[in-house]
Design a protein around this motif. Structure first.
Motif, PDB file in Angstrom:
ATOM      1  N   TYR A 109     -72.837  49.493  48.286  1.00 47.24           N
ATOM      2  CA  TYR A 109     -72.865  50.001  49.654  1.00 47.24           C
ATOM      3  C   TYR A 109     -73.310  51.461  49.641  1.00 47.24           C
ATOM      4  O   TYR A 109     -72.908  52.227  48.753  1.00 47.24           O
ATOM      5  CB  TYR A 109     -71.477  49.902  50.283  1.00 47.24           C
ATOM      6  N   VAL A 110     -74.118  51.847  50.634  1.00 47.77           N
ATOM      7  CA  VAL A 110     -74.638  53.218  50.691  1.00 47.77           C
ATOM      8  C   VAL A 110     -74.353  53.844  52.054  1.00 47.77           C
ATOM      9  O   VAL A 110     -74.570  53.205  53.097  1.00 47.77           O
ATOM     10  CB  VAL A 110     -76.161  53.248  50.444  1.00 47.77           C
ATOM     11  N   ASN A 111     -73.884  55.078  52.032  1.00 49.77           N
ATOM     12  CA  ASN A 111     -73.741  55.884  53.238  1.00 49.77           C
ATOM     13  C   ASN A 111     -75.000  56.736  53.386  1.00 49.77           C
ATOM     14  O   ASN A 111     -75.223  57.672  52.621  1.00 49.77           O
ATOM     15  CB  ASN A 111     -72.509  56.781  53.136  1.00 49.77           C
ATOM     16  N   ASP A 112     -75.837  56.409  54.355  1.00 45.52           N
ATOM     17  CA  ASP A 112     -77.046  57.191  54.653  1.00 45.52           C
ATOM     18  C   ASP A 112     -76.615  58.368  55.532  1.00 45.52           C
ATOM     19  O   ASP A 112     -76.513  58.251  56.753  1.00 45.52           O
ATOM     20  CB  ASP A 112     -78.061  56.310  55.357  1.00 45.52           C
ATOM     21  N   ALA A 113     -76.352  59.480  54.891  1.00 40.03           N
ATOM     22  CA  ALA A 113     -75.818  60.660  55.571  1.00 40.03           C
ATOM     23  C   ALA A 113     -76.901  61.726  55.671  1.00 40.03           C
ATOM     24  O   ALA A 113     -77.102  62.510  54.744  1.00 40.03           O
ATOM     25  CB  ALA A 113     -74.605  61.196  54.816  1.00 40.03           C
ATOM     26  N   GLU A 114     -77.619  61.758  56.786  1.00 35.41           N
ATOM     27  CA  GLU A 114     -78.722  62.702  56.926  1.00 35.41           C
ATOM     28  C   GLU A 114     -78.803  63.352  58.306  1.00 35.41           C
ATOM     29  O   GLU A 114     -79.719  64.125  58.578  1.00 35.41           O
ATOM     30  CB  GLU A 114     -80.055  62.012  56.611  1.00 35.41           C
ATOM     31  N   THR A 115     -77.827  63.053  59.178  1.00 34.56           N
ATOM     32  CA  THR A 115     -77.795  63.656  60.516  1.00 34.56           C
ATOM     33  C   THR A 115     -76.379  64.104  60.840  1.00 34.56           C
ATOM     34  O   THR A 115     -75.447  63.283  60.792  1.00 34.56           O
ATOM     35  CB  THR A 115     -78.264  62.641  61.583  1.00 34.56           C
ATOM     36  N   ASN A 116     -76.195  65.360  61.158  1.00 40.10           N
ATOM     37  CA  ASN A 116     -74.864  65.874  61.470  1.00 40.10           C
ATOM     38  C   ASN A 116     -74.510  65.562  62.919  1.00 40.10           C
ATOM     39  O   ASN A 116     -74.940  66.247  63.844  1.00 40.10           O
ATOM     40  CB  ASN A 116     -74.784  67.380  61.219  1.00 40.10           C
ATOM     41  N   THR A 138     -63.628  47.659  49.108  1.00 47.36           N
ATOM     42  CA  THR A 138     -64.450  46.895  48.170  1.00 47.36           C
ATOM     43  C   THR A 138     -64.304  47.391  46.737  1.00 47.36           C
ATOM     44  O   THR A 138     -63.996  48.568  46.503  1.00 47.36           O
ATOM     45  CB  THR A 138     -65.938  46.978  48.576  1.00 47.36           C
ATOM     46  N   GLY A 139     -64.543  46.495  45.818  1.00 45.67           N
ATOM     47  CA  GLY A 139     -64.584  46.873  44.412  1.00 45.67           C
ATOM     48  C   GLY A 139     -65.998  47.168  43.948  1.00 45.67           C
ATOM     49  O   GLY A 139     -66.230  47.539  42.797  1.00 45.67           O
ATOM     50  N   LYS A 140     -66.975  47.026  44.874  1.00 43.98           N
ATOM     51  CA  LYS A 140     -68.372  47.327  44.554  1.00 43.98           C
ATOM     52  C   LYS A 140     -68.579  48.848  44.548  1.00 43.98           C
ATOM     53  O   LYS A 140     -67.781  49.616  45.091  1.00 43.98           O
ATOM     54  CB  LYS A 140     -69.296  46.690  45.597  1.00 43.98           C
ATOM     55  N   LYS A 141     -69.682  49.287  43.974  1.00 43.21           N
ATOM     56  CA  LYS A 141     -70.003  50.710  43.933  1.00 43.21           C
ATOM     57  C   LYS A 141     -70.354  51.217  45.330  1.00 43.21           C
ATOM     58  O   LYS A 141     -70.912  50.496  46.158  1.00 43.21           O
ATOM     59  CB  LYS A 141     -71.172  50.968  42.985  1.00 43.21           C
ATOM     60  N   ILE A 155     -72.699  68.597  53.360  1.00 45.58           N
ATOM     61  CA  ILE A 155     -71.812  67.700  52.623  1.00 45.58           C
ATOM     62  C   ILE A 155     -71.129  68.410  51.460  1.00 45.58           C
ATOM     63  O   ILE A 155     -69.915  68.388  51.329  1.00 45.58           O
ATOM     64  CB  ILE A 155     -72.601  66.472  52.130  1.00 45.58           C
ATOM     65  N   LYS A 156     -71.918  68.966  50.568  1.00 47.15           N
ATOM     66  CA  LYS A 156     -71.454  69.866  49.504  1.00 47.15           C
ATOM     67  C   LYS A 156     -70.667  69.202  48.377  1.00 47.15           C
ATOM     68  O   LYS A 156     -70.437  69.833  47.341  1.00 47.15           O
ATOM     69  CB  LYS A 156     -70.611  71.000  50.098  1.00 47.15           C
ATOM     70  N   THR A 157     -70.250  67.972  48.531  1.00 45.21           N
ATOM     71  CA  THR A 157     -69.511  67.307  47.463  1.00 45.21           C
ATOM     72  C   THR A 157     -69.786  65.812  47.483  1.00 45.21           C
ATOM     73  O   THR A 157     -69.978  65.220  48.551  1.00 45.21           O
ATOM     74  CB  THR A 157     -67.990  67.544  47.598  1.00 45.21           C
ATOM     75  N   LYS A 158     -69.788  65.218  46.297  1.00 46.46           N
ATOM     76  CA  LYS A 158     -69.959  63.768  46.193  1.00 46.46           C
ATOM     77  C   LYS A 158     -68.632  63.093  45.867  1.00 46.46           C
ATOM     78  O   LYS A 158     -68.604  61.950  45.397  1.00 46.46           O
ATOM     79  CB  LYS A 158     -71.014  63.454  45.124  1.00 46.46           C
ATOM     80  N   SER A 159     -67.562  63.779  46.150  1.00 48.32           N
ATOM     81  CA  SER A 159     -66.225  63.246  45.890  1.00 48.32           C
ATOM     82  C   SER A 159     -66.030  61.925  46.629  1.00 48.32           C
ATOM     83  O   SER A 159     -66.292  61.815  47.830  1.00 48.32           O
ATOM     84  CB  SER A 159     -65.169  64.250  46.341  1.00 48.32           C
ATOM     85  N   GLY A 160     -65.585  60.913  45.911  1.00 49.64           N
ATOM     86  CA  GLY A 160     -65.358  59.594  46.496  1.00 49.64           C
ATOM     87  C   GLY A 160     -66.527  58.645  46.314  1.00 49.64           C
ATOM     88  O   GLY A 160     -66.385  57.439  46.534  1.00 49.64           O
ATOM     89  N   TYR A 161     -67.685  59.166  45.923  1.00 51.96           N
ATOM     90  CA  TYR A 161     -68.880  58.340  45.744  1.00 51.96           C
ATOM     91  C   TYR A 161     -69.155  58.096  44.261  1.00 51.96           C
ATOM     92  O   TYR A 161     -68.850  58.940  43.415  1.00 51.96           O
ATOM     93  CB  TYR A 161     -70.086  58.999  46.408  1.00 51.96           C
TER      94      TYR A 161
END
Length: 360
Positions: A109-116, A138-141, A155-161
């Motif tokens: 699963y991907v979070n497309d995060a490009e608009t605030n 989910t247990g998926k990545k 965003i500044k951090t990839k924590s949780g991803y």
């Protein structure tokens, strides 16, 4: 992630295409047919399908496309174009995304995060909340997608991803070692879909789809730009039911573009020309089994188990054992077949790929 559309015949594709792309697709690319999905299987490492645009808008083609791709054996992940306005809203978007996609068993699963779009709290906090919620479901990545400038500012951090998918439309590999998938183009022409799409590639040995291609199943290839080839009678153009005209199988054709695609028993699809006229695309397996005219070939190695013979005026001269490397200086024609000229010896040798191979 919206790709511009254009049609390109005989586009120049070079050796840089050796890495199969990852395509991200949405309703902007339309519905995928079963025949297109079968072609995609050999052209891409996988695809990433849009499921929603925020919680309130489900992609119109997702359900159809994911079923067709799954049937064809194409690997796929999914993404949500995020529109959350707060951390709590981000959690709800993650839930809606998961519920819409889970039945189709995506690989990630991907979070497309490009608009605030956040109006309460910070975008960074909301983006982390999205990841926390998805990881609980989910247990998926779970991966993050963004542009470098947007990521750094908002965003500044990839924590949780579990990883980062970086968008950067440039020819050189982006700096930094914090991403595994690089979206390098928003206009790569795809043969199966007959349109341009976003294209990404994995960095190093990364592969979120978790599998690799068994290249031993696709032995036909090794062609280079500018090479002259002849095509087998009855050959069908790649991705089409139309056969190449028989008259064209009896003349020399030149390779003007090469694309790495795993299809049939081939690892290449060639765009061939008759003079300045484009003929179409064929698979490497449909090229006759001989090297014809490639000025870059200077040496060949004998691979036939019992060796080969050199010839002069049609008569056998010397036996050459398997493993021997021979210098060649061009081509000649004997009895209707192209043969290599054995450099400095006044003799010629076979150009059949079953008996010799080109070496540096």
């Amino acid at each position: 992630m919206v790709a511009a559309l254009f049609f390109l015949v005989g586009a120049k594709v070079t050796a840089s295409a050796a890495t199969q792309p990852v395509l991200d697709l949405s309703e902007w690319q339309g519905t995928i047919t079963a025949s297109q999905a079968k072609l995609l299987k050999g052209e891409v490492k996988g695809v990433i399908l849009r499921v929603q645009y925020g919680s309130n808008y489900a992609d119109k083609t997702f359900v159809h496309n994911v079923k067709v791709l799954k049937t064809a054996g194409v690997k796929y992940g999914v993404y949500s174009f995020s529109q959350y306005v707060s951390a709590s809203d981000a959690k709800q978007e993650a839930k809606d995304f998961y519920n819409r996609a889970k039945a189709y068993a995506p690989q990630f699963y991907v979070n497309d995060a490009e608009t605030n779009t956040v109006t309460s709290g910070t975008y960074a906090a909301a983006t982390k909340a999205w990841a926390t919620e998805m990881q609980s479901l989910t247990g998926k990545k779970v991966y993050l997608y963004s542009y470098r400038s947007f990521y750094t500012t908002n965003i500044k951090t990839k924590s949780g991803y579990d990883g980062f998918w970086l968008a950067a439309y440039q020819s050189s590999t982006p700096s930094g070692a914090d991403y595994q998938l690089w979206q390098y183009s928003d206009s790569l022409y795809n043969t199966a879909l007959k349109q341009s799409t976003d294209a990404s590639k994995f960095i190093g040995t990364n592969n979120w789809f978790g599998d690799t291609i068994d290249k031993s199943k696709y032995p036909n290839g090794g062609h280079v730009l500018g090479e002259v080839v002849r095509v087998k009678v009855g050959t069908k153009f790649y991705g089409a039911k139309t056969k190449i005209a028989t008259a064209l199988t009896n003349i020399d054709l030149r390779v003007r573009a090469i694309k790495t695609i795993y299809t049939g028993t081939s690892n290449q699809v060639l765009t061939i020309y008759n003079g300045k006229t484009v003929i179409g695309q064929i698979r490497a397996q449909d090229v006759r089994t001989a090297y014809y005219s490639n000025p870059d070939i200077k040496k060949v190695k004998v691979i036939k188990s019992n060796g080969i013979w050199t010839y002069k005026n049609g008569k056998a001269q010397n036996h050459i054992s398997k493993g021997t490397v021979l210098n060649v200086s061009g081509y000649t024609t004997w009895n209707g077949y192209r043969r290599f000229v054995h450099a400095g010896h006044g003799t010629n040798i076979t150009s059949n790929k079953a008996n010799i191979k080109v070496v540096k």
